[in-house]
Design a protein around this motif. Structure first.
Motif, PDB file in Angstrom:
ATOM      1  N   ARG A  63       0.755  -1.300  -0.083  1.00  0.00           N
ATOM      2  CA  ARG A  63      -0.123  -0.085  -0.028  1.00  0.00           C
ATOM      3  C   ARG A  63       0.879   1.291  -0.023  1.00  0.00           C
ATOM      4  NH1 ARG A  63      -5.640  -1.255   0.667  1.00  0.00           N
ATOM      5  NH2 ARG A  63      -5.839  -3.318   1.029  1.00  0.00           N
ATOM      6  N   ARG A  64       2.156   1.251   0.450  1.00  0.00           N
ATOM      7  CA  ARG A  64       2.989   2.308   0.307  1.00  0.00           C
ATOM      8  C   ARG A  64       2.623   3.319   1.257  1.00  0.00           C
ATOM      9  NH1 ARG A  64       7.761   0.695  -1.781  1.00  0.00           N
ATOM     10  NH2 ARG A  64       8.225   2.649  -2.434  1.00  0.00           N
ATOM     11  N   ALA A  65       2.008   2.963   2.593  1.00  0.00           N
ATOM     12  CA  ALA A  65       1.434   3.958   3.359  1.00  0.00           C
ATOM     13  C   ALA A  65       1.564   3.147   4.722  1.00  0.00           C
ATOM     14  CB  ALA A  65       0.144   4.522   2.988  1.00  0.00           C
ATOM     15  N   PHE A  66       1.776   3.894   5.713  1.00  0.00           N
ATOM     16  CA  PHE A  66       1.399   3.467   7.242  1.00  0.00           C
ATOM     17  C   PHE A  66       0.841   4.627   7.959  1.00  0.00           C
ATOM     18  CE2 PHE A  66       5.958   4.795   6.762  1.00  0.00           C
ATOM     19  CZ  PHE A  66       6.016   5.426   7.942  1.00  0.00           C
ATOM     20  N   THR A  67       0.435   4.348   9.125  1.00  0.00           N
ATOM     21  CA  THR A  67       0.224   5.369  10.037  1.00  0.00           C
ATOM     22  C   THR A  67       1.039   5.074  11.484  1.00  0.00           C
ATOM     23  OG1 THR A  67      -1.730   4.467  11.064  1.00  0.00           O
ATOM     24  CG2 THR A  67      -2.205   5.897   9.235  1.00  0.00           C
ATOM     25  N   VAL A  68       1.072   6.047  12.412  1.00  0.00           N
ATOM     26  CA  VAL A  68       1.830   5.834  13.514  1.00  0.00           C
ATOM     27  C   VAL A  68       0.881   6.512  14.476  1.00  0.00           C
ATOM     28  CG1 VAL A  68       3.783   6.399  15.266  1.00  0.00           C
ATOM     29  CG2 VAL A  68       4.251   5.456  12.833  1.00  0.00           C
ATOM     30  N   SER A  69       0.153   5.682  15.327  1.00  0.00           N
ATOM     31  CA  SER A  69      -0.573   6.061  16.372  1.00  0.00           C
ATOM     32  C   SER A  69       0.242   6.020  17.830  1.00  0.00           C
ATOM     33  CB  SER A  69      -1.974   5.139  16.536  1.00  0.00           C
ATOM     34  OG  SER A  69      -2.802   5.215  15.462  1.00  0.00           O
ATOM     35  N   ILE A  70       0.290   7.301  18.399  1.00  0.00           N
ATOM     36  CA  ILE A  70       1.185   7.256  19.837  1.00  0.00           C
ATOM     37  C   ILE A  70       0.253   7.135  20.922  1.00  0.00           C
ATOM     38  CG2 ILE A  70       2.608   8.767  21.018  1.00  0.00           C
ATOM     39  CD1 ILE A  70       3.665   9.774  18.342  1.00  0.00           C
ATOM     40  N   LEU A 105      -5.910  10.676   3.741  1.00  0.00           N
ATOM     41  CA  LEU A 105      -4.816  11.078   3.098  1.00  0.00           C
ATOM     42  C   LEU A 105      -3.930   9.985   2.672  1.00  0.00           C
ATOM     43  CD1 LEU A 105      -4.108  13.956   5.346  1.00  0.00           C
ATOM     44  CD2 LEU A 105      -5.300  13.908   3.370  1.00  0.00           C
ATOM     45  N   VAL A 106      -3.780   8.757   3.453  1.00  0.00           N
ATOM     46  CA  VAL A 106      -3.014   7.690   2.885  1.00  0.00           C
ATOM     47  C   VAL A 106      -3.679   6.361   3.146  1.00  0.00           C
ATOM     48  CG1 VAL A 106      -0.908   8.837   3.805  1.00  0.00           C
ATOM     49  CG2 VAL A 106      -1.844   7.266   5.327  1.00  0.00           C
ATOM     50  N   ASP A 107      -3.303   5.303   2.389  1.00  0.00           N
ATOM     51  CA  ASP A 107      -4.016   4.196   2.226  1.00  0.00           C
ATOM     52  C   ASP A 107      -3.532   3.203   3.660  1.00  0.00           C
ATOM     53  OD1 ASP A 107      -5.741   1.959   1.545  1.00  0.00           O
ATOM     54  OD2 ASP A 107      -4.451   1.337   0.035  1.00  0.00           O
ATOM     55  N   ALA A 108      -3.879   3.476   4.809  1.00  0.00           N
ATOM     56  CA  ALA A 108      -3.689   2.930   6.016  1.00  0.00           C
ATOM     57  C   ALA A 108      -4.797   3.353   7.197  1.00  0.00           C
ATOM     58  CB  ALA A 108      -2.202   3.331   6.389  1.00  0.00           C
ATOM     59  N   PRO A 109      -4.912   2.556   8.174  1.00  0.00           N
ATOM     60  CA  PRO A 109      -5.791   2.881   9.381  1.00  0.00           C
ATOM     61  C   PRO A 109      -4.878   3.649  10.415  1.00  0.00           C
ATOM     62  CG  PRO A 109      -5.263   0.613   9.420  1.00  0.00           C
ATOM     63  CD  PRO A 109      -4.572   1.167   8.223  1.00  0.00           C
ATOM     64  N   TYR A 110      -5.788   4.218  11.326  1.00  0.00           N
ATOM     65  CA  TYR A 110      -5.048   4.571  12.631  1.00  0.00           C
ATOM     66  C   TYR A 110      -6.116   4.221  13.781  1.00  0.00           C
ATOM     67  CZ  TYR A 110      -7.506   9.041  12.146  1.00  0.00           C
ATOM     68  OH  TYR A 110      -8.540  10.025  11.784  1.00  0.00           O
ATOM     69  N   VAL A 111      -5.441   4.378  15.073  1.00  0.00           N
ATOM     70  CA  VAL A 111      -6.208   4.040  16.227  1.00  0.00           C
ATOM     71  C   VAL A 111      -6.852   5.202  16.628  1.00  0.00           C
ATOM     72  CG1 VAL A 111      -6.184   2.986  18.335  1.00  0.00           C
ATOM     73  CG2 VAL A 111      -4.586   2.317  16.741  1.00  0.00           C
ATOM     74  N   ALA A 112      -8.303   5.393  16.582  1.00  0.00           N
ATOM     75  CA  ALA A 112      -9.072   6.388  17.196  1.00  0.00           C
ATOM     76  C   ALA A 112      -8.846   6.845  18.447  1.00  0.00           C
ATOM     77  CB  ALA A 112     -10.552   6.084  16.960  1.00  0.00           C
ATOM     78  N   GLU A 113      -8.423   5.865  19.280  1.00  0.00           N
ATOM     79  CA  GLU A 113      -8.307   6.187  20.882  1.00  0.00           C
ATOM     80  C   GLU A 113      -7.210   6.575  21.217  1.00  0.00           C
ATOM     81  OE1 GLU A 113     -11.478   3.230  20.181  1.00  0.00           O
ATOM     82  OE2 GLU A 113      -9.499   3.138  19.621  1.00  0.00           O
ATOM     83  N   CYS A 114      -6.003   6.701  20.547  1.00  0.00           N
ATOM     84  CA  CYS A 114      -4.783   7.208  20.658  1.00  0.00           C
ATOM     85  C   CYS A 114      -4.923   8.658  20.482  1.00  0.00           C
ATOM     86  CB  CYS A 114      -3.561   6.526  19.737  1.00  0.00           C
ATOM     87  SG  CYS A 114      -3.354   5.180  20.177  1.00  0.00           S
ATOM     88  N   PRO A 115      -4.049   9.471  21.378  1.00  0.00           N
ATOM     89  CA  PRO A 115      -4.006  11.052  21.414  1.00  0.00           C
ATOM     90  C   PRO A 115      -3.335  11.500  20.303  1.00  0.00           C
ATOM     91  CG  PRO A 115      -2.708   9.947  22.905  1.00  0.00           C
ATOM     92  CD  PRO A 115      -3.415   9.045  22.632  1.00  0.00           C
ATOM     93  N   LEU A 116      -2.483  10.916  19.540  1.00  0.00           N
ATOM     94  CA  LEU A 116      -1.417  11.391  18.540  1.00  0.00           C
ATOM     95  C   LEU A 116      -1.412  10.533  17.402  1.00  0.00           C
ATOM     96  CD1 LEU A 116      -0.322  14.120  17.832  1.00  0.00           C
ATOM     97  CD2 LEU A 116       1.893  13.130  18.768  1.00  0.00           C
ATOM     98  N   THR A 117      -1.678  10.945  16.060  1.00  0.00           N
ATOM     99  CA  THR A 117      -1.536  10.162  15.165  1.00  0.00           C
ATOM    100  C   THR A 117      -0.756  10.905  13.818  1.00  0.00           C
ATOM    101  OG1 THR A 117      -3.642   8.935  15.460  1.00  0.00           O
ATOM    102  CG2 THR A 117      -2.870   8.845  13.152  1.00  0.00           C
ATOM    103  N   ILE A 118       0.196  10.238  13.427  1.00  0.00           N
ATOM    104  CA  ILE A 118       0.920  10.649  12.200  1.00  0.00           C
ATOM    105  C   ILE A 118       0.460   9.695  11.014  1.00  0.00           C
ATOM    106  CG2 ILE A 118       3.136  11.233  11.201  1.00  0.00           C
ATOM    107  CD1 ILE A 118       3.847  11.224  14.391  1.00  0.00           C
ATOM    108  N   GLU A 119       0.191  10.535   9.891  1.00  0.00           N
ATOM    109  CA  GLU A 119      -0.263   9.719   8.786  1.00  0.00           C
ATOM    110  C   GLU A 119       1.054   9.638   7.696  1.00  0.00           C
ATOM    111  OE1 GLU A 119      -4.884  10.186   8.056  1.00  0.00           O
ATOM    112  OE2 GLU A 119      -3.625  11.791   8.746  1.00  0.00           O
ATOM    113  N   CYS A 120       1.559   8.693   6.868  1.00  0.00           N
ATOM    114  CA  CYS A 120       2.776   8.662   6.230  1.00  0.00           C
ATOM    115  C   CYS A 120       2.564   8.057   4.931  1.00  0.00           C
ATOM    116  CB  CYS A 120       3.846   8.260   6.952  1.00  0.00           C
ATOM    117  SG  CYS A 120       4.282   9.018   8.387  1.00  0.00           S
TER     118      CYS A 120
END
Length: 191
Positions: A63-70, A105-120
């Motif tokens: 998918r050439r994408a990922f998110t980081v949920s902190i 913005l990117v083809d990846a999911p993130y975690v709604a419950e995490c306070p900070l998310t970075i989409e890459c």
């Protein structure tokens, strides 16, 4: 005198992050990583390193994408569990009671419950040995308003982030404000 610990992965602390991907069937998945960090200012980029054997590796490659949920410290058990099992064998979102959110913005999911998310969006793939490093251009950073100060900046004392200490295999809480960056250093000069 310092004691040699050898050529080991003992830089400390390291991040304690959840990387979000989709598998081949489009199922959202998360995995825990500690090998990651910011790697460029312009364009803003973040790098994560995963072993090819992980289930998430194939998702990022495809998918050439990922998110980081902190996550915050109260979510440490969920982060730890996500690093102990494979998305191949378990729907970690369902097991942990977390909500996958499809990035716009990117083809990846993130975690709604995490306070900070970075989409890459992946810009570079580097084979380093046991790990593949994925460099992702940051397309957006999303923050829970509850972790922001009055100027809209991340307040670590509100966010209650934590880090991983390799070698000791421990998580440690962060959040004590110890000084202003690019300012406190002025007090270090000995005259």
């Amino acid at each position: 005198m310092k004691i040699s610990l050898g050529a080991e992965t003992l830089a400390a602390p390291t991040p304690a992050w959840l990387v979000g991907t989709y598998d081949a069937a489009g199922k959202p998945n998360i995995m825990t990583i500690a090998w990651g960090g910011l790697c460029c200012s312009k364009p803003p980029c973040l790098a994560v390193s995963l072993r090819a054997a992980t289930y998430s590796h194939a998702g990022i490659m495809a998918r050439r994408a990922f998110t980081v949920s902190i996550p915050r410290a109260s979510q440490v058990a969920a982060l730890d569990h996500a690093g102990m099992v494979s998305g191949k064998n378990e729907d970690k979102f369902a097991t942990l009671g977390l909500t996958p959110v499809k990035s716009d913005l990117v083809d990846a999911p993130y975690v709604a419950e995490c306070p900070l998310t970075i989409e890459c969006a992946v810009t570079h793939v580097l084979e380093l040995g046991l790990h593949t490093q994925f460099v992702g251009e940051i397309k957006d950073v999303k923050a829970d308003p509850a972790i922001l100060d009055e100027k809209g900046r991340i307040d670590a004392t509100k966010a209650q982030f934590f880090a991983f200490i390799p070698g000791a295999r421990r998580y440690v809480a962060l959040g004590q404000d110890i000084g202003a960056a690019f300012s406190i250093g002025k007090t270090a000069v000995k005259e």
